[in-house]
Enzyme design. Structure first.
Site, PDB file in Angstrom:
ATOM      1  CE1 TYR A  37      -3.769  -2.292   4.963  1.00 17.40           C
ATOM      2  CE2 TYR A  37      -3.180   0.071   4.383  1.00 17.40           C
ATOM      3  CZ  TYR A  37      -3.426  -1.308   4.294  1.00 17.40           C
ATOM      4  OH  TYR A  37      -3.864  -1.562   2.946  1.00 17.40           O
ATOM      5  CB  SER A  46      -0.888  -0.030   1.206  1.00 20.35           C
ATOM      6  OG  SER A  46      -1.438   1.415   1.383  1.00 20.35           O
TER       7      SER A  46
HETATM    8  P1  NAP Z   1     -11.262  -5.678   0.501  1.00 24.59           P
HETATM    9  O1  NAP Z   1     -12.502  -5.012  -0.259  1.00 24.59           O
HETATM   10  O2  NAP Z   1     -11.812  -5.247   2.074  1.00 24.59           O
HETATM   11  O3  NAP Z   1     -11.577  -7.066   0.380  1.00 24.59           O
HETATM   12  C1  NAP Z   1     -11.022  -8.202   1.103  1.00 24.59           C
HETATM   13  C2  NAP Z   1     -10.765  -9.348   0.735  1.00 24.59           C
HETATM   14  O4  NAP Z   1      -9.911 -10.080   1.587  1.00 24.59           O
HETATM   15  C3  NAP Z   1     -12.095 -10.260   0.785  1.00 24.59           C
HETATM   16  O5  NAP Z   1     -12.052 -11.021  -0.173  1.00 24.59           O
HETATM   17  C4  NAP Z   1     -12.106 -10.922   2.059  1.00 24.59           C
HETATM   18  O6  NAP Z   1     -12.602 -11.961   2.043  1.00 24.59           O
HETATM   19  C5  NAP Z   1     -10.557 -11.172   2.305  1.00 24.59           C
HETATM   20  N1  NAP Z   1     -10.042 -11.198   3.649  1.00 24.59           N
HETATM   21  C6  NAP Z   1     -10.144 -10.357   4.704  1.00 24.59           C
HETATM   22  N2  NAP Z   1      -9.437 -11.009   5.963  1.00 24.59           N
HETATM   23  C7  NAP Z   1      -8.883 -12.093   5.381  1.00 24.59           C
HETATM   24  C8  NAP Z   1      -8.260 -13.148   6.114  1.00 24.59           C
HETATM   25  N3  NAP Z   1      -8.051 -12.865   7.493  1.00 24.59           N
HETATM   26  N4  NAP Z   1      -7.816 -14.054   5.459  1.00 24.59           N
HETATM   27  C9  NAP Z   1      -8.030 -14.355   4.234  1.00 24.59           C
HETATM   28  N5  NAP Z   1      -8.864 -13.187   3.395  1.00 24.59           N
HETATM   29  C10 NAP Z   1      -9.166 -12.281   4.205  1.00 24.59           C
HETATM   30  O7  NAP Z   1      -9.991  -5.248   0.489  1.00 24.59           O
HETATM   31  P2  NAP Z   1      -9.567  -4.544  -0.815  1.00 24.59           P
HETATM   32  O8  NAP Z   1      -9.644  -2.995  -1.037  1.00 24.59           O
HETATM   33  O9  NAP Z   1      -9.730  -5.506  -2.196  1.00 24.59           O
HETATM   34  O10 NAP Z   1      -7.673  -4.765  -0.426  1.00 24.59           O
HETATM   35  C11 NAP Z   1      -7.067  -5.951  -1.189  1.00 24.59           C
HETATM   36  C12 NAP Z   1      -5.627  -5.670  -0.661  1.00 24.59           C
HETATM   37  O11 NAP Z   1      -5.023  -4.240  -1.335  1.00 24.59           O
HETATM   38  C13 NAP Z   1      -5.334  -5.593   0.780  1.00 24.59           C
HETATM   39  O12 NAP Z   1      -4.115  -6.327   1.064  1.00 24.59           O
HETATM   40  C14 NAP Z   1      -5.063  -4.089   1.263  1.00 24.59           C
HETATM   41  O13 NAP Z   1      -4.526  -3.928   2.124  1.00 24.59           O
HETATM   42  C15 NAP Z   1      -4.542  -3.689  -0.219  1.00 24.59           C
HETATM   43  N6  NAP Z   1      -4.938  -2.152  -0.343  1.00 24.59           N
HETATM   44  C16 NAP Z   1      -6.167  -1.572  -0.624  1.00 24.59           C
HETATM   45  C17 NAP Z   1      -6.291  -0.580  -0.833  1.00 24.59           C
HETATM   46  C18 NAP Z   1      -7.680   0.368  -1.065  1.00 24.59           C
HETATM   47  O14 NAP Z   1      -7.807   1.557  -1.284  1.00 24.59           O
HETATM   48  N7  NAP Z   1      -8.507  -0.424  -1.351  1.00 24.59           N
HETATM   49  C19 NAP Z   1      -5.112   0.624  -0.648  1.00 24.59           C
HETATM   50  C20 NAP Z   1      -3.846   0.024  -0.843  1.00 24.59           C
HETATM   51  C21 NAP Z   1      -3.769  -1.427  -0.450  1.00 24.59           C
HETATM   52  P3  NAP Z   1     -14.348 -12.196   2.439  1.00 24.59           P
HETATM   53  O15 NAP Z   1     -14.893 -11.715   1.108  1.00 24.59           O
HETATM   54  O16 NAP Z   1     -14.530 -13.734   2.805  1.00 24.59           O
HETATM   55  O17 NAP Z   1     -14.567 -11.374   3.618  1.00 24.59           O
END
Ligand code: NAP
Length: 248
Positions: free
Chosen positions: A157, A143
């Site tokens: 985080y 991130s």
């Molecule tokens: P999201 O929309 O919250 O989706 C999270 C996903 O991870 C869901 O599929 C969830 O499964 C799964 N998950 C959550 N906790 C878990 C665990 N303990 N074990 C296995 N799976 C788990 O997240 P996102 O925004 O797509 O983020 C994906 C990645 O990108 C993360 O690593 C996040 O830190 C990174 N990121 C995101 C952003 C942003 O702005 N969105 C920015 C920087 C980095 P369920 O569907 O079963 O709940």
């Protein structure tokens, strides 16, 4: 096109979901990991199958080593592993470090750091030419928080993503001669449900004015980078960290 297997942790929603659909479109057999939202994971599998792709959904909390071992066992039964996308990640509610509980910090590190390292361990066991594998790629979701530090929001985080960056560089060097590339993507503000899980659904849009491009990014824009990095088109890219953040 490839018929290799890609394991995507947290493939049920957000960036992981977009990466699952994009990988399937390039011929990967997709293992869609999820932790609790089985319906969302099954919807991703159905969407892939509707387009004649191959996918399975596997419940896996990456905070659990036993779950990770079961995830890779399921992947072994599905085909030959060619890529891992360490996508599962969590945030917490916005608070200052002095108010953080040990439990919160430990869970953050268990999921975002230890989970990613253990999944990579299992992928290296299978893909390294040193172990008789055919090589492959690992993409870690970091991130821009790793650079910014996220003060008064979620420094824990940010620190976990800093660890992901260091791990990417180190593991990349460790297995560079064994056919495995290890890279990280640092997304900026992406429009997914992760912000709601941190208690602030509108966070990305509220901060969009701080992005040089003046807008949030989409999950598809991150998935496009992921599928390039796991493809042979990125064959000389390793130990690299790519910002996909609109300049943030
Ligand atoms: P999201 O929309 O919250 O989706 C999270 C996903 O991870 C869901 O599929 C969830 O499964 C799964 N998950 C959550 N906790 C878990 C665990 N303990 N074990 C296995 N799976 C788990 O997240 P996102 O925004 O797509 O983020 C994906 C990645 O990108 C993360 O690593 C996040 O830190 C990174 N990121 C995101 C952003 C942003 O702005 N969105 C920015 C920087 C980095 P369920 O569907 O079963 O709940």
């Amino acid at each position: 096109m490839t018929d290799k297997v890609v394991v995507i942790t947290g493939g049920s929603r957000g960036i992981g979901r977009a990466a699952a659909l994009a990988s399937a479109a390039r011929g990967f057999r997709v293992v869609v990991g999820y932790v609790s939202n089985e319906a969302a994971a099954k919807e991703v599998v159905s969407e892939i199958e509707r387009k004649n792709g191959k996918a399975i959904a596997v419940k896996c909390d990456v905070g659990s080593e036993a779950d990770i071992l079961a995830l890779f066992k399921a992947a072994d039964e599905f085909g030959t592993l060619g890529a891992l996308v360490n996508n599962a990640g969590i945030v917490g509610p916005s608070i200052r470090v002095e108010d953080m509980s040990a439990e919160r910090i430990q869970r953050m590190m268990a999921v975002n750091v230890t989970g990613s390292i253990l999944c990579a361990r299992e992928a290296v066991k299978r893909m390294s030419t040193r172990n008789g594998g055919a090589g492959g790629a690992i993409v870690n979701l970091s991130s821009v928080a790793a650079k910014l530090g996220s003060p008064s929001t979620y420094v824990d985080y940010a620190a976990s993503k800093g660890a992901v960056d260091s791990f990417t560089v180190g593991l990349g060097h460790e297995v560079a001669g064994e056919g495995i590339r290890v890279v990280a993507i640092r997304p900026g503000l992406i429009d997914t449900e992760i912000h709601a899980s941190g208690g602030e659904p509108d966070r990305a849009h509220r901060l969009a004015h701080m992005v040089p491009m003046k807008r949030v990014g989409t999950a598809d824009e991150i998935a496009n980078a992921i599928v390039w990095l796991i493809s042979d088109e990125a064959s000389y890219v390793t130990s690299a960290i790519l910002d996909v953040s609109g300049g943030r």
